[in-house]
Design a protein around this motif. Structure first.
Motif, PDB file in Angstrom:
ATOM      1  N   ASN A 179       0.841  -1.201   0.000  1.00 24.02           N
ATOM      2  CA  ASN A 179       0.000   0.000   0.000  1.00 24.02           C
ATOM      3  C   ASN A 179       0.877   1.253   0.000  1.00 24.02           C
ATOM      4  O   ASN A 179       1.996   1.245   0.524  1.00 24.02           O
ATOM      5  N   THR A 192      -9.782   6.327   4.839  1.00 26.65           N
ATOM      6  CA  THR A 192     -11.093   5.900   4.337  1.00 26.65           C
ATOM      7  C   THR A 192     -11.248   4.380   4.307  1.00 26.65           C
ATOM      8  O   THR A 192     -12.237   3.875   3.785  1.00 26.65           O
ATOM      9  N   SER A 193     -10.303   3.645   4.847  1.00 27.22           N
ATOM     10  CA  SER A 193     -10.380   2.184   4.812  1.00 27.22           C
ATOM     11  C   SER A 193     -10.122   1.592   6.189  1.00 27.22           C
ATOM     12  O   SER A 193      -9.208   2.025   6.907  1.00 27.22           O
ATOM     13  N   SER A 194     -10.918   0.596   6.550  1.00 21.34           N
ATOM     14  CA  SER A 194     -10.710  -0.098   7.819  1.00 21.34           C
ATOM     15  C   SER A 194      -9.433  -0.928   7.784  1.00 21.34           C
ATOM     16  O   SER A 194      -8.961  -1.389   8.823  1.00 21.34           O
ATOM     17  N   HIS A 195      -8.849  -1.103   6.583  1.00 22.79           N
ATOM     18  CA  HIS A 195      -7.606  -1.863   6.431  1.00 22.79           C
ATOM     19  C   HIS A 195      -6.411  -0.940   6.186  1.00 22.79           C
ATOM     20  O   HIS A 195      -5.402  -1.371   5.621  1.00 22.79           O
ATOM     21  N   TYR A 196      -6.531   0.302   6.618  1.00 23.57           N
ATOM     22  CA  TYR A 196      -5.434   1.263   6.440  1.00 23.57           C
ATOM     23  C   TYR A 196      -4.134   0.694   7.002  1.00 23.57           C
ATOM     24  O   TYR A 196      -4.087   0.127   8.094  1.00 23.57           O
ATOM     25  N   SER A 292      -9.685  -3.860  13.319  1.00 24.65           N
ATOM     26  CA  SER A 292      -9.784  -2.993  12.138  1.00 24.65           C
ATOM     27  C   SER A 292      -9.974  -1.546  12.579  1.00 24.65           C
ATOM     28  O   SER A 292     -10.435  -1.266  13.690  1.00 24.65           O
ATOM     29  N   SER A 296     -14.079   4.287   6.954  1.00 24.28           N
ATOM     30  CA  SER A 296     -14.644   3.783   5.699  1.00 24.28           C
ATOM     31  C   SER A 296     -14.793   4.967   4.757  1.00 24.28           C
ATOM     32  O   SER A 296     -14.626   6.126   5.153  1.00 24.28           O
ATOM     33  N   THR A 297     -15.113   4.667   3.510  1.00 22.58           N
ATOM     34  CA  THR A 297     -15.333   5.756   2.550  1.00 22.58           C
ATOM     35  C   THR A 297     -16.480   6.631   2.998  1.00 22.58           C
ATOM     36  O   THR A 297     -16.441   7.870   2.871  1.00 22.58           O
TER      37      THR A 297
END
Length: 345
Positions: A179, A192-196, A292, A296-297
């Protein structure tokens, strides 16, 4: 007829035959062939040539041993690579370069990074199998166990370092940071992502000691610099176990007094730091109970650059999943940066 007359007649006939033969000309041209006669009875087949197992190269792999079956069973029943978890995202646009056989094998053989455009969006992806990592059925000999990519060194896509760890280079083609670091706008970062974070399983980056944020610097660990074949030596061993689970017995090759993986209390120290950060992130409403991020977006998190870096470094360590074994000094440096920042909030 009297015998005398019969003998006279016979003599005349012989004289006529001799006369005709003497008057015959040269032999004429051969006439056209006549029609083929009926087929004769089927003969006996020729005896088969004697072939021994040593004459068939396939038996170098396919034989009465458990050479293939044992590895396949370990892979399918015990490894994350074989159970399907690594395959689930193989048909999404950005993931085909690692998740699934087709994208992985094509780009690794070509020396391309995980997100090369040539492998994005591959469809009809098949799960990992023997052919993902080996050149199966190319020569039909034991040479087909050769590794995809030929053990070439790997330039890490997002950080630029080169991983050159023998047979472990195959692993580094996927197990690296995948990433981009966060984009900073006026001192803040919008998540914007729970997987940042770095992405799951960036062990090659951890072993090299690169990819962390917030000014944390590091270098290659002893497990990278001193272990022949790096990942393979510790996670497969001389028996080439395809569960990929590390074994303390392998550690004892270098650490004779090792009783577990918590050498010199490293894992104990790292776990304490991770637990402390988990509590802080949760109390500040940044982290869900499942680990997580609360982002989120539709509901982004806006945090300062320092906090975003702390979240990244924490994620890097947690997703490395070795609790400091891969690179103890760098791991503790990443967590200390995160603790310093979060305690000051």
């Amino acid at each position: 007829m009297s015998i005398k007359k019969l003998l006279v007649l016979l003599g005349v006939m012989i004289a006529v035959v001799v006369l005709i033969a003497a008057c015959a000309g040269a032999q004429g041209a051969q006439g056209p062939a006549g029609p083929a006669g009926p087929a004769g009875p089927q003969g006996e087949p020729a005896p088969a040539a004697s072939v021994s197992p040593q004459d068939i190269t396939c038996t170098q792999c396919h034989n009465d041993t458990t050479l293939i079956w044992s590895k396949e069973a370990q892979f399918r029943e015990k490894s994350v690579h074989g159970t399907g978890e690594a395959f689930e995202r193989g048909e999404t646009t950005a993931c085909a370069g690692c998740h699934g056989t087709e994208g992985s094998k094509a780009r690794i053989n070509s020396g391309l990074p995980p997100h090369d455009p040539s492998v994005e969006g591959i469809t009809n992806v098949s799960p990992y199998d023997c052919r993902t990592c080996h050149n199966i059925h190319m020569t039909y000999t034991s040479e087909d166990w050769a590794l995809t990519g030929g053990e070439k060194p790997v330039v890490l896509e997002k950080t630029g370092g080169t991983f050159d760890g023998g047979a472990g280079n195959l692993c580094a083609n996927c197990h690296q940071i995948r990433n981009d670091p966060p984009k900073v706008d006026a001192g803040n970062v919008q998540i914007t992502s729970s997987h940042y974070g770095t992405h799951v399983s960036a062990q090659a980056s951890m072993l090299l000691g690169e990819g962390g944020l917030g000014g944390v610097t590091g270098g290659p660990s002893a497990h990278y610099a001193s272990v022949t074949d790096t990942c393979v030596a510790c996670h497969m061993g001389p028996e080439f176990s395809h569960t990929y689970e590390p074994d303390v017995a392998r550690c004892q090759t270098c650490h004779a007094d090792a009783k577990d993986f918590d050498m010199n209390g490293t894992q104990t120290d790292v776990k304490a730091m991770v637990d402390e950060l988990t509590t802080i992130f949760t109390s500040k409403g940044l982290l869900n109970e499942d680990g997580s991020w609360k982002a989120s977006t539709a509901a982004p998190l806006t945090v300062t650059e320092d906090v975003a870096n702390a979240m990244w470094n924490y994620n890097f360590v947690v997703e490395d999943n070795s609790m400091g074994v891969h690179n103890s000094a760098y791991t503790k440096g990443l967590l200390q940066q995160a603790l310093d920042v979060m305690k000051a909030q």
